[in-house]
Design a protein around this motif. Structure first.
Motif, PDB file in Angstrom:
ATOM      1  N   MET B   1      52.758  54.038  26.527  1.00  0.00           N
ATOM      2  CA  MET B   1      51.682  54.530  27.412  1.00  0.00           C
ATOM      3  C   MET B   1      52.072  54.334  28.878  1.00  0.00           C
ATOM      4  O   MET B   1      52.475  53.239  29.267  1.00  0.00           O
ATOM      5  N   GLY B   2      51.978  55.402  29.663  1.00  0.00           N
ATOM      6  CA  GLY B   2      52.382  55.320  31.065  1.00  0.00           C
ATOM      7  C   GLY B   2      51.287  54.756  31.945  1.00  0.00           C
ATOM      8  O   GLY B   2      50.214  54.388  31.478  1.00  0.00           O
ATOM      9  N   LEU B   3      51.569  54.712  33.236  1.00  0.00           N
ATOM     10  CA  LEU B   3      50.613  54.172  34.199  1.00  0.00           C
ATOM     11  C   LEU B   3      50.159  55.272  35.160  1.00  0.00           C
ATOM     12  O   LEU B   3      50.938  56.154  35.524  1.00  0.00           O
ATOM     13  N   THR B   4      48.908  55.179  35.613  1.00  0.00           N
ATOM     14  CA  THR B   4      48.427  56.082  36.660  1.00  0.00           C
ATOM     15  C   THR B   4      49.013  55.616  38.001  1.00  0.00           C
ATOM     16  O   THR B   4      49.546  54.512  38.090  1.00  0.00           O
ATOM     17  N   ILE B   5      48.868  56.453  39.030  1.00  0.00           N
ATOM     18  CA  ILE B   5      49.385  56.053  40.350  1.00  0.00           C
ATOM     19  C   ILE B   5      48.768  54.719  40.760  1.00  0.00           C
ATOM     20  O   ILE B   5      49.461  53.816  41.233  1.00  0.00           O
ATOM     21  N   THR B   6      47.460  54.625  40.615  1.00  0.00           N
ATOM     22  CA  THR B   6      46.757  53.413  41.046  1.00  0.00           C
ATOM     23  C   THR B   6      47.289  52.193  40.308  1.00  0.00           C
ATOM     24  O   THR B   6      47.586  51.160  40.926  1.00  0.00           O
ATOM     25  N   GLU B   7      47.422  52.307  38.991  1.00  0.00           N
ATOM     26  CA  GLU B   7      47.922  51.162  38.206  1.00  0.00           C
ATOM     27  C   GLU B   7      49.334  50.781  38.643  1.00  0.00           C
ATOM     28  O   GLU B   7      49.664  49.604  38.783  1.00  0.00           O
ATOM     29  N   LYS B   8      50.155  51.795  38.892  1.00  0.00           N
ATOM     30  CA  LYS B   8      51.557  51.518  39.237  1.00  0.00           C
ATOM     31  C   LYS B   8      51.665  50.823  40.595  1.00  0.00           C
ATOM     32  O   LYS B   8      52.434  49.870  40.761  1.00  0.00           O
ATOM     33  N   ILE B   9      50.874  51.300  41.563  1.00  0.00           N
ATOM     34  CA  ILE B   9      50.931  50.671  42.894  1.00  0.00           C
ATOM     35  C   ILE B   9      50.482  49.210  42.802  1.00  0.00           C
ATOM     36  O   ILE B   9      51.127  48.307  43.350  1.00  0.00           O
ATOM     37  N   LEU B  10      49.391  48.974  42.086  1.00  0.00           N
ATOM     38  CA  LEU B  10      48.886  47.600  41.981  1.00  0.00           C
ATOM     39  C   LEU B  10      49.889  46.716  41.236  1.00  0.00           C
ATOM     40  O   LEU B  10      50.126  45.570  41.632  1.00  0.00           O
ATOM     41  N   ALA B  11      50.490  47.245  40.176  1.00  0.00           N
ATOM     42  CA  ALA B  11      51.483  46.459  39.424  1.00  0.00           C
ATOM     43  C   ALA B  11      52.634  46.052  40.347  1.00  0.00           C
ATOM     44  O   ALA B  11      53.009  44.874  40.408  1.00  0.00           O
ATOM     45  N   ARG B  12      53.155  47.008  41.090  1.00  0.00           N
ATOM     46  CA  ARG B  12      54.286  46.699  41.981  1.00  0.00           C
ATOM     47  C   ARG B  12      53.924  45.651  43.019  1.00  0.00           C
ATOM     48  O   ARG B  12      54.750  44.814  43.363  1.00  0.00           O
ATOM     49  N   HIS B  13      52.696  45.739  43.507  1.00  0.00           N
ATOM     50  CA  HIS B  13      52.284  44.783  44.546  1.00  0.00           C
ATOM     51  C   HIS B  13      51.911  43.422  43.969  1.00  0.00           C
ATOM     52  O   HIS B  13      51.625  42.494  44.713  1.00  0.00           O
ATOM     53  N   ALA B  14      51.891  43.333  42.648  1.00  0.00           N
ATOM     54  CA  ALA B  14      51.647  42.030  42.020  1.00  0.00           C
ATOM     55  C   ALA B  14      52.922  41.524  41.364  1.00  0.00           C
ATOM     56  O   ALA B  14      52.905  40.519  40.652  1.00  0.00           O
ATOM     57  N   GLY B  15      54.022  42.236  41.568  1.00  0.00           N
ATOM     58  CA  GLY B  15      55.297  41.826  40.973  1.00  0.00           C
ATOM     59  C   GLY B  15      55.330  41.976  39.463  1.00  0.00           C
ATOM     60  O   GLY B  15      55.935  41.191  38.750  1.00  0.00           O
ATOM     61  N   ARG B  16      54.638  43.000  38.976  1.00  0.00           N
ATOM     62  CA  ARG B  16      54.544  43.187  37.524  1.00  0.00           C
ATOM     63  C   ARG B  16      55.100  44.551  37.130  1.00  0.00           C
ATOM     64  O   ARG B  16      55.109  45.482  37.927  1.00  0.00           O
ATOM     65  N   ASP B  17      55.542  44.670  35.883  1.00  0.00           N
ATOM     66  CA  ASP B  17      56.016  45.958  35.377  1.00  0.00           C
ATOM     67  C   ASP B  17      54.858  46.840  34.956  1.00  0.00           C
ATOM     68  O   ASP B  17      54.887  48.047  35.129  1.00  0.00           O
ATOM     69  N   ARG B  18      53.880  46.201  34.342  1.00  0.00           N
ATOM     70  CA  ARG B  18      52.727  46.997  33.934  1.00  0.00           C
ATOM     71  C   ARG B  18      51.452  46.175  34.020  1.00  0.00           C
ATOM     72  O   ARG B  18      51.499  44.942  34.058  1.00  0.00           O
ATOM     73  N   VAL B  19      50.341  46.884  34.086  1.00  0.00           N
ATOM     74  CA  VAL B  19      49.036  46.222  34.145  1.00  0.00           C
ATOM     75  C   VAL B  19      48.056  47.026  33.293  1.00  0.00           C
ATOM     76  O   VAL B  19      48.311  48.189  32.990  1.00  0.00           O
ATOM     77  N   GLU B  20      46.966  46.393  32.934  1.00  0.00           N
ATOM     78  CA  GLU B  20      45.924  47.061  32.151  1.00  0.00           C
ATOM     79  C   GLU B  20      44.644  47.120  32.978  1.00  0.00           C
ATOM     80  O   GLU B  20      44.335  46.151  33.687  1.00  0.00           O
ATOM     81  N   PRO B  21      43.883  48.202  32.887  1.00  0.00           N
ATOM     82  CA  PRO B  21      42.581  48.217  33.557  1.00  0.00           C
ATOM     83  C   PRO B  21      41.747  47.005  33.124  1.00  0.00           C
ATOM     84  O   PRO B  21      41.778  46.613  31.965  1.00  0.00           O
ATOM     85  N   GLY B  22      41.045  46.415  34.094  1.00  0.00           N
ATOM     86  CA  GLY B  22      40.209  45.251  33.793  1.00  0.00           C
ATOM     87  C   GLY B  22      40.879  43.935  34.157  1.00  0.00           C
ATOM     88  O   GLY B  22      40.214  42.927  34.362  1.00  0.00           O
ATOM     89  N   GLU B  23      42.218  43.933  34.230  1.00  0.00           N
ATOM     90  CA  GLU B  23      42.928  42.701  34.603  1.00  0.00           C
ATOM     91  C   GLU B  23      42.663  42.349  36.056  1.00  0.00           C
ATOM     92  O   GLU B  23      42.548  43.234  36.901  1.00  0.00           O
ATOM     93  N   ILE B  24      42.645  41.055  36.343  1.00  0.00           N
ATOM     94  CA  ILE B  24      42.549  40.607  37.730  1.00  0.00           C
ATOM     95  C   ILE B  24      43.926  40.169  38.208  1.00  0.00           C
ATOM     96  O   ILE B  24      44.616  39.408  37.532  1.00  0.00           O
ATOM     97  N   LEU B  25      44.357  40.710  39.349  1.00  0.00           N
ATOM     98  CA  LEU B  25      45.693  40.437  39.894  1.00  0.00           C
ATOM     99  C   LEU B  25      45.568  40.005  41.344  1.00  0.00           C
ATOM    100  O   LEU B  25      44.677  40.443  42.046  1.00  0.00           O
ATOM    101  N   TRP B  26      46.505  39.212  41.805  1.00  0.00           N
ATOM    102  CA  TRP B  26      46.652  38.977  43.249  1.00  0.00           C
ATOM    103  C   TRP B  26      47.707  39.964  43.745  1.00  0.00           C
ATOM    104  O   TRP B  26      48.833  39.972  43.232  1.00  0.00           O
ATOM    105  N   VAL B  27      47.362  40.797  44.706  1.00  0.00           N
ATOM    106  CA  VAL B  27      48.327  41.784  45.206  1.00  0.00           C
ATOM    107  C   VAL B  27      48.728  41.472  46.651  1.00  0.00           C
ATOM    108  O   VAL B  27      47.947  40.899  47.412  1.00  0.00           O
ATOM    109  N   ASP B  28      49.946  41.858  47.000  1.00  0.00           N
ATOM    110  CA  ASP B  28      50.417  41.748  48.386  1.00  0.00           C
ATOM    111  C   ASP B  28      49.837  42.906  49.185  1.00  0.00           C
ATOM    112  O   ASP B  28      49.801  44.042  48.707  1.00  0.00           O
ATOM    113  N   VAL B  29      49.432  42.621  50.403  1.00  0.00           N
ATOM    114  CA  VAL B  29      48.769  43.627  51.230  1.00  0.00           C
ATOM    115  C   VAL B  29      49.769  44.182  52.258  1.00  0.00           C
ATOM    116  O   VAL B  29      50.471  43.420  52.914  1.00  0.00           O
ATOM    117  N   ASP B  30      49.823  45.513  52.369  1.00  0.00           N
ATOM    118  CA  ASP B  30      50.707  46.123  53.369  1.00  0.00           C
ATOM    119  C   ASP B  30      50.021  46.262  54.717  1.00  0.00           C
ATOM    120  O   ASP B  30      50.653  46.061  55.746  1.00  0.00           O
TER     121      ASP B  30
END
Ligand code: SF4
Lengths: 183, 433
Positions: B1-30
């Motif tokens: 299963m692939g990722l939407t743009i939103t999921e992919k951006i958030l995953a990258r900013h949390a240092g993750r390969d993938r994420v699931e909707p509903g998960e709580i992440l700490w993301v780096d802010v640009d």
């Protein structure tokens, strides 16, 4: 987060937006100034149209005089806090003395703001309580058991989920410290 | 299963390969943006939490754009500007667009884009609910409160809950009588003001890519009016051209996977849609413009981050060229760059300003939010009584434009201009031969 919150209910309908919670013209006062911040309490919910202010009858001003309200629990319908990102909205309710809001659902920025700023406890009801509870009813909320009592009736509230950790920590800074992101 | 743009951006900013909707992440802010209404509160929390002498995490990533209460004598509003000035000076913030003759820009969401801060693939937070506008460039952008902004100022990170994505596809070429405002009011009318709560709204299809960049901003601007967390449009050549003219900062384009999972998908044929309005007092209270002919107007308003950009005035001028308004018509350019464009852009050899003025519209001297959110009593265009107003802004909640007795209809600049001429709500097709 207090285990038990007791107080008189103030009842509102659906889609109470942040301009109704605190009209934009008041956003100029300083939240950091101990005197000036009281104005947010004074004007809390002053944008709600009079006929909807305090359901079912309306025409109950939320704050009658000074900057505190006799009502400490807000019971509302869907999408509470929609509109702007102004943190002045949950702050105004807190300054007026509100400890908890029980709504069917929230707009997400308002919801985040109440939790991250530690202003008050936002709870979700499992049914439209704004059509059951009347303004002025004494209510009791058990935040641990997830229950709201009014008279001899008890209603179940939705579990807080992942944000409970932030509410328990106190605010987002305390939570960030617990998560090791902040010393 | 692939990722939407939103999921992919958030995953990258949390240092993750993938994420699931509903998960709580700490993301780096640009990028973190704040303005005069929420900046002082943010600065207050920042100092309380991190100390009087604390430094922001990265001064190049902080953008401060005063815009809300600029042209007013209100002393509290003026003091807020002073708080921003002192902080920008103390921290050496380079991207501070102070009110005044030199660096002032105007409405934050439009200024962010004009200055190249809305880059694809990035994470942008702002202390304003319409920060979602920036998603038009293919980044993740959303509004936050003062406390969250203060935390970002200190550590450059914030927690987010990964949203599910709702997809909206607009098919077919864009008819000349429709604007982005019609598209988004159509969607909000269909799903309701809480129809996208906690979710991302992704826009795609030929109709979206036919829209000029500023119109795509209008589309994403109003996702918050459906409760959406962010709006997003995958970048195309037009996006990259717009950005590369404005910044040299490198960025990485992120697109969604073909097999990504959506909460839901809705498709619209543009040829089926008609110009619409949102009736008082809610953005989802939709009606066809042609069905509101009986609504007599007292005022028209063309301005704000949603409806005060160059494309908006170009559209209004298409209608107003050679015609005159019959109700008080207030024009507020969103930014100083838009105000300059009014003197540069021409239709039939006349500048947009000449066309608007000849039609009888009053143009504000300065760019700002003005009456979009009411503001202090001396605000240009503010509704002070029981006026009926048609406006290109994004909200028509009770009292939003100043008076609880007023009634505000939201519409596209084409519809607002046509209505200003007729003095009642009018479908712009009546004037677009
Ligand atoms: S123009 Fe209106 S909607 Fe846009 S930022 Fe200003 S007040 Fe908010």
């Amino acid at each position: 987060m207090k285990p038990i919150i007791r107080g008189k209910a103030y009842v509102l309908g659906d889609h109470i937006d942040t301009d109704q919670i605190i009209p934009a013209r008041h956003l100029v006062y300083s939240l950091g100034d101990p005197e000036e911040r009281m104005r947010y309490g004074q004007y809390a919910l002053s944008g709600v149209p009079e006929a909807q202010a305090g359901l079912p009858d309306g025409h109950h001003p939320f704050v009658k005089e000074g900057h505190t309200s006799p009502y400490t629990v807000i019971v509302a319908g869907k999408n509470f806090g929609c509109g702007s990102s102004r943190e002045h909205a949950p702050a105004a309710l807190q300054i007026a003395g509100v400890e908890a809001v029980v709504a069917e659902s929230y707009a997400r920025i308002f919801y985040r703001n109440t939790i991250d700023g530690g202003f008050l406890v936002p709870l979700e009801s499992t049914e439209p309580l704004c059509r059951t509870v009347r303004t002025g009813d004494p209510v009791e909320i058990d935040t641990t058991a997830g229950m709201l009592r009014v008279g001899d009736k008890t209603f179940r509230l939705k579990p807080l989920g992942a944000v409970e950790a932030i509410l328990r920590a106190g605010d987002v800074f305390a939570y960030a410290r617990q998560s090791g992101l902040l010393r | 299963m692939g990722l939407t743009i939103t999921e992919k951006i958030l995953a990258r900013h949390a240092g993750r390969d993938r994420v699931e909707p509903g998960e709580i992440l700490w993301v780096d802010v640009d990028v973190l943006m704040t303005h005069d209404v929420c900046g002082p509160g943010t600065i207050g929390v920042f100092k309380r939490q991190f100390g009087e002498r604390a430094r922001v995490w990265d001064k190049d990533r902080v953008v401060i754009t005063p815009d809300h209460y600029i042209f007013t004598a209100d002393p509290h509003a003026r003091r807020n500007l002073d708080v921003l000035r002192a902080f920008a000076l103390e921290q050496g913030i380079p991207h501070f667009y102070d009110a005044g003759p030199n660096r002032y820009k105007g409405v934050c969401h439009v200024a962010l884009a004009e200055e190249g801060f809305t880059r694809p693939g990035e994470v942008l937070f702002g202390t304003d609910s319409h920060t979602c506008t920036a998603g038009a460039f293919g980044g993740f952008a959303t509004g936050i409160g003062n406390t969250d902004a203060a935390l970002i100022l200190g550590i450059g990170k914030l927690w987010v809950k990964v949203p599910e994505t709702m997809r909206f596809v607009f098919e077919g070429p864009l008819p000349p009588y429709l604007m982005a405002k019609d598209l988004i009011l159509q969607v909000i009318g269909d799903i309701g003001v809480d129809g996208a709560s906690y979710r991302a709204m992704e826009f795609a299809g030929e109709g979206v890519y036919a829209l000029p960049i500023e119109e795509r901003m209008t589309l994403c601007n109003m996702v918050i009016e459906a409760g959406g967390k962010n709006g997003v449009i995958a970048p195309d050549k037009a996006t990259l051209d717009y950005i590369s003219r404005r910044t040299e900062k490198p960025f990485e384009v992120v697109t969604g996977d073909a097999d990504s999972r959506y909460h839901s998908e809705r498709a619209y044929q543009l040829s089926d849609l008609e110009p619409v309005v949102a009736r008082p007092h809610s953005p989802d209270n939709r009606a066809l413009a042609r069905e509101c002919r009986d609504v007599r107007l007292d005022r028209a308003y063309i301005g704000s981050c949603t409806g005060g950009k160059v494309e908006d005035f170009r559209a209004a001028a298409r209608i107003l060229n050679g015609r005159t308004v019959t109700v008080g018509t207030y024009v507020v350019p969103a930014t100083t760059a838009v105000a300059r464009a009014l003197d540069q852009e021409r239709i039939d050899g006349k500048t947009l300003r000449q066309i608007l003025e000849a039609a009888g519209a009053q143009i504000a001297e300065g760019a700002s939010c003005a009456a979009c959110l009411g503001g202090p009593a001396d605000t240009f265009g503010r509704l002070n009584g029981a006026e009926v107003c048609i406006s290109t802004t994004n909200r028509n909640f009770p009292g939003r434009m100043g008076s609880r007795q007023s009634a505000v209809y939201l519409a596209s600049p084409l519809t607002v201009a046509a209505s200003a001429v007729a003095g009642r709500i009018t479908d712009p097709r009546e004037f677009l031969a």
